[in-house]
Design an enzyme around this catalytic site. Structure first.
Site, mmCIF file in Angstrom:
data_model
loop_
_atom_site.group_PDB
_atom_site.id
_atom_site.type_symbol
_atom_site.label_atom_id
_atom_site.label_comp_id
_atom_site.label_asym_id
_atom_site.label_seq_id
_atom_site.Cartn_x
_atom_site.Cartn_y
_atom_site.Cartn_z
ATOM 1 N N ASP A 73 -30.095 -14.452 78.226
ATOM 2 C CA ASP A 73 -30.768 -14.704 76.955
ATOM 3 C C ASP A 73 -31.619 -13.475 76.619
ATOM 4 O O ASP A 73 -31.913 -12.656 77.489
ATOM 5 C CB ASP A 73 -31.626 -15.954 77.095
ATOM 6 C CG ASP A 73 -32.510 -16.189 75.887
ATOM 7 O OD1 ASP A 73 -31.983 -16.205 74.771
ATOM 8 O OD2 ASP A 73 -33.744 -16.339 76.072
ATOM 9 N N ASP A 127 -34.739 -18.772 79.685
ATOM 10 C CA ASP A 127 -36.110 -19.247 79.914
ATOM 11 C C ASP A 127 -36.513 -20.406 79.017
ATOM 12 O O ASP A 127 -37.419 -21.152 79.346
ATOM 13 C CB ASP A 127 -37.104 -18.104 79.700
ATOM 14 C CG ASP A 127 -37.310 -17.802 78.228
ATOM 15 O OD1 ASP A 127 -38.460 -17.758 77.774
ATOM 16 O OD2 ASP A 127 -36.300 -17.627 77.518
ATOM 17 N N ASP A 180 -31.976 -22.616 76.106
ATOM 18 C CA ASP A 180 -31.096 -22.086 77.140
ATOM 19 C C ASP A 180 -30.626 -23.168 78.110
ATOM 20 O O ASP A 180 -29.720 -22.915 78.913
ATOM 21 C CB ASP A 180 -31.800 -20.983 77.945
ATOM 22 C CG ASP A 180 -32.204 -19.808 77.081
ATOM 23 O OD1 ASP A 180 -31.397 -19.428 76.214
ATOM 24 O OD2 ASP A 180 -33.323 -19.291 77.248
#
Length: 642
Positions: free
Chosen positions: A316, A518, A522
């Site tokens: 990410d 995080d 996600d």
């Protein structure tokens, strides 16, 4: 170590064997050395006999029963000391296995002993009272004086200091700690006095979660180990059948009973898969414990083994590769408006906002220069407005704020050009409008973490290909961060389900996918990947809780370097497992061939077989050493510890 039952029984067996051997060498009669030798058999073999009989009742065979039968068979043909040596070495192997498992868990659960049992809580009347840590509730304010250990996880409400977080995150240097920073139970406060608002109950602290995680992981079985255990049952039947054949066939050809039985017992010993059974779990459990000591929680041995097989990493952007905290990079003001004037108006309005960009703007204006707004109104997806010293101020997205006003381009063409230039670079832009006139444009950027370039380079070195960036941000922002950290493949504008689809596509072509993220967006990707790693840096917020539940690995200390370090540790553990399996199989095959083709002395067979078992167990424990964690070496040398 002597507190472990396995160690005590092994020590008793060894003592009995040594006493019996000494008496025998001194020429004492069997009535004197017989009892200590019998004690050697009893103390070293009763647990294996019990487990073997239990397995037999369940209609299965295991190596414990094979070893006991072989030892008794050796004693029956006059090789009592050879059988005793087998019992001693086999008991020693069991003791080493028990010690390895106990040390793996104790190395992390020992953190619980570092947590104070009592805390100083601020009483309702602003006094202080000493309470048990278990009695603390979320929201309580506790006092942590210089040099004391923090009794509970929380957020600093007042004071400034530095905290030694090595026990939790593995970070060797004390971390500067001030208001708003999170502190963990069992960490050590430095030179300042802190008031900390408790954010988790004792049972939910990071240290408690680490201990629980390692205990849970220690009880799991890796796929390789499960495969070995499935084969072990059939293999044991083959060994017993072959032993009977090796005993009966020579007898039919005229060989003496003692010689035939000795050869058969030797075969049963050397063919037993003791070392193969111990080849897998010690390295994986030791790796889990080492990772946990550095703030990385691995859910199971199965996860550690899957992690070692990673062929592609997807990451990410916001909060993972970047800091997740936007910073002001430029301020453009209309003619007659300075940077400070624009920021003062924007900060006054943002003082009533909870938007993530508000913190960056407020941080740029001294508190003394901050005006109090009236009539604050937030418009989701657009911005906010308020009256500041009699001026109606609107701030927000340029495409909404400027378009809604219907300005002529000639009036604010400078603003539109500044917005276009910033957005072309992937920056975030906030327009500031005062009494219907555009007075400023604030440009903000979410910068890559200082460790992002290094972490991406290490992941590329380990996996053999660059990570893939998956983000919901706009393409320009994604490309800017990807270029900064040297990632070629970047996909932007992705919703959570889009990330899952991209991961499924990679898995369909045979890749083993490691996903790193995080935020709550996600969580689906972490769950869909073969292994999901959550970088935890937002305390106990609800979105973090969702992410952590979806992840297979949790990095507590917000350390991006821990991602490649954990991957490197998993690869090293996998290499040790393979090396153990090859070595154990080679010893078994070699000794079996020697016994079948030639004449393998029983003592040599015992020493070779059980010695390889002990060496395999000790080889796995190498990962408990401090030097086994690759992150420190990586930071110092810029390379990966191989």
């Amino acid at each position: 170590m002597l507190l472990l039952p396995e160690v005590r029984w092994a020590a008793g067996s060894l003592a009995g064997f040594l006493l019996a051997a000494a008496l025998h060498l001194a020429g004492a009669p069997a009535v004197l050395w017989g009892p200590p030798l019998a004690a050697c058999y009893l103390t070293g073999g009763w647990r294996s006999a019990r487990d073997g009989v239990a397995a037999l009742r369940a209609r299965s065979l295991d190596v414990d029963l094979l070893m006991v039968v072989a030892a008794l068979g050796a004693a029956a043909i006059g090789q009592a000391f050879d059988g005793g040596l087998l019992i001693v070495i086999f008991a020693t192997s069991a003791a080493l296995e028990g010690w390895a498992t106990a040390r793996t868990a104790d190395s992390v659960r020992g953190l619980l002993d570092l947590t104070p049992s009592r805390a100083v809580r601020v009483a309702p009347g602003h006094g202080e009272e000493i309470v048990e840590v278990d009695d603390l509730a979320v929201g309580d304010v506790i006092v942590v004086r210089p040099g004391e250990r923090v009794p509970a996880d929380g957020v600093v409400a007042a004071g400034a200091s530095e905290t030694d977080q090595a026990t939790v995150t593995g970070e060797s240097l004390p971390a500067p700690t001030g208001v708003g920073d999170e502190v963990y139970a069992a960490t050590v406060n430095g030179s300042g006095l802190l008031r900390v608002t408790v954010s988790r109950e004792a049972s939910g602290s990071v240290v408690a979660r680490i201990a629980a995680q390692v205990e849970e992981a220690s009880s799991t079985t890796a796929p390789t180990q499960r495969s070995i255990e499935r084969i072990e049952q059939r293999y044991s039947v083959v060994v017993v059948t072959a032993t009977v054949v090796l005993f009966v066939a020579p007898l039919l050809s005229g060989e003496l009973l003692v010689d035939a039985l000795l050869r058969a017992m030797t075969f049963m010993i050397v063919a037993s898969p003791c070392a193969l059974v111990l080849a897998t779990m010690p390295p994986l459990l030791a790796a889990i414990a080492t990772a946990s000591r550095h703030g990385v929680l691995v859910r199971s041995a199965e996860v550690m083994e899957r992690l070692a097989s990673t062929t592609v990493v997807v990451v990410d952007k916001t909060g993972t590769l970047t800091t997740g905290a936007p910073e002001i990079t430029a301020v453009h003001g209309a003619p007659g408006w300075s940077r400070d004037d624009v920021l003062a108006l924007a900060a006054a309005v943002e003082s009533g906002s909870e938007h993530p960009l508000a913190g960056a703007i407020l941080a740029a204006v001294p508190e003394a220069a901050l005006a109090t707004p009236t009539g604050f109104r937030a418009v989701p997806g657009t911005g906010a407005s308020a009256s500041v010293r009699g001026v109606e101020v609107v701030i927000g997205r340029p495409d909404r704020v400027l378009a809604d006003r219907g300005d002529d381009e000639s009036d604010d063409g400078w603003a539109r050009r500044a917005v276009a230039e910033a957005e072309a670079l992937g920056d975030t832009v906030v327009a500031v409008v005062a009494d219907g006139r555009t007075v400023g444009v604030v440009v903000l950027s979410d910068h890559p973490r200082p460790s992002a370039v290094r972490a991406v380079a290490r992941l590329r070195s380990l996996v053999g290909r660059a990570p893939v960036l998956l983000t919901g941000d706009q393409p320009q922002a994604a490309r800017r961060v990807a270029d900064a950290v040297d990632i070629a493949q970047a996909h932007a504008g992705m919703l959570p389900e889009d990330k899952v689809a991209a991961i499924d596509d990679l898995r369909r072509v045979g890749d083993v996918v490691l996903a790193v993220g995080d935020g709550v967006n996600d969580a689906p990707a972490l769950a869909a990947a073969d292994v999901g790693i959550a970088v935890s840096h937002r305390g106990s917020s609800p979105d973090t809780a969702v992410t952590l539940r979806s992840a297979d690995v949790v990095i507590v200390g917000d350390d991006l370097d821990a991602v490649p370090a954990t991957l490197a540790l998993a690869r090293r553990a996998h290499r040790l497992v393979r090396a153990n399996l090859v070595a154990a199989a080679a010893v078994v095959v070699g000794l079996v061939m020697w016994d079948v083709v030639g004449h393998l002395p029983l003592p040599l067979g015992v020493a070779g077989h059980e010695g390889s078992t002990i060496l395999v167990a000790l080889n796995g424990l190498r990962l408990l050493r401090r030097s086994a964690w690759p992150a420190d070496t990586c930071r110092e040398t810029g390379g990966l510890q191989r």
